[in-house]
Design an enzyme around this catalytic site. Structure first.
Site, PDB file in Angstrom:
ATOM      1  N   GLU A  44       0.832  -1.210   0.000  1.00 45.96           N
ATOM      2  CA  GLU A  44       0.000   0.000   0.000  1.00 45.96           C
ATOM      3  C   GLU A  44       0.863   1.256   0.000  1.00 45.96           C
ATOM      4  O   GLU A  44       2.091   1.214   0.105  1.00 45.96           O
ATOM      5  CB  GLU A  44      -0.953  -0.039   1.206  1.00 45.96           C
ATOM      6  CG  GLU A  44      -1.879  -1.247   1.121  1.00 45.96           C
ATOM      7  CD  GLU A  44      -2.941  -1.292   2.213  1.00 45.96           C
ATOM      8  OE1 GLU A  44      -2.815  -0.568   3.230  1.00 45.96           O
ATOM      9  OE2 GLU A  44      -3.902  -2.064   2.040  1.00 45.96           O
ATOM     10  N   CYS A  53      -1.913  -4.896  -5.556  1.00 49.33           N
ATOM     11  CA  CYS A  53      -2.437  -6.142  -4.999  1.00 49.33           C
ATOM     12  C   CYS A  53      -1.366  -7.233  -4.990  1.00 49.33           C
ATOM     13  O   CYS A  53      -0.413  -7.202  -5.782  1.00 49.33           O
ATOM     14  CB  CYS A  53      -3.619  -6.621  -5.821  1.00 49.33           C
ATOM     15  SG  CYS A  53      -5.114  -5.623  -5.633  1.00 49.33           S
ATOM     16  N   GLU A  55      -1.620 -10.312  -6.014  1.00 47.34           N
ATOM     17  CA  GLU A  55      -1.567 -11.091  -7.259  1.00 47.34           C
ATOM     18  C   GLU A  55      -0.692 -10.386  -8.295  1.00 47.34           C
ATOM     19  O   GLU A  55       0.101 -11.017  -9.010  1.00 47.34           O
ATOM     20  CB  GLU A  55      -2.975 -11.262  -7.840  1.00 47.34           C
ATOM     21  CG  GLU A  55      -3.952 -11.968  -6.922  1.00 47.34           C
ATOM     22  CD  GLU A  55      -4.730 -11.017  -6.025  1.00 47.34           C
ATOM     23  OE1 GLU A  55      -4.132 -10.054  -5.492  1.00 47.34           O
ATOM     24  OE2 GLU A  55      -5.928 -11.244  -5.846  1.00 47.34           O
TER      25      GLU A  55
END
Ligand code: THU
Length: 123
Positions: A44, A53, A55
């Site tokens: 973040e 993210c 992934e």
């Protein structure tokens, strides 16, 4: 590697997530057809939309090591993939996507099942 094994790897690496704003730690582990395993976590940023993210982080590691669409066999995630990540999973033609659903059951889908009628750049 089985989907369950990949989710176990994802759960272990999720502890490394940098998620001070959401406090929601996500991990992902992707296995290439040649056996290489790449892991990723969500990262973040204080400028909230700039975060990435888990992934995307895992797939980016695979690409950095030379992988292309079609080279990745399966991914395990600690949570259901968001809509944007489903587009990434589609792009890389990952055969199997495994994660715990909202009922806590480990489920496996194809990217096409997760993103029907997926958009593709016209040739
Ligand atoms: N997150 C992921 O890492 N993957 C997903 O597919 C869903 C959401 C992260 C992004 C953000 O850091 C946190 O979860 C809360 O949205």
């Amino acid at each position: 590697m089985t989907g369950e094994e990949l989710v176990a790897r994802a759960r272990a690496v999720a502890a490394n997530a940098y998620a001070p704003y959401s406090n929601y730690f996500v991990g992902a582990a992707v296995v290439a057809r040649d056996g290489r395993v790449f892991e990723g976590v969500n990262v973040e940023n204080a400028a909230y939309p700039l975060g990435i993210c888990a992934e995307k982080a895992a797939i980016s590691c695979a690409v950095t090591d030379g992988c292309k669409p079609g080279d990745l066999e399966a991914i395990g995630i600690t949570a259901s993939p968001c809509g944007g990540c489903r587009q990434w999973l589609w792009e890389f033609r990952i055969d199997r996507v495994t994660f715990p659903n909202s009922a806590g059951e480990i489920v496996t889908y194809t990217p096409a099942e997760l993103l029907p009628e997926a958009w593709e750049l016209p040739e």
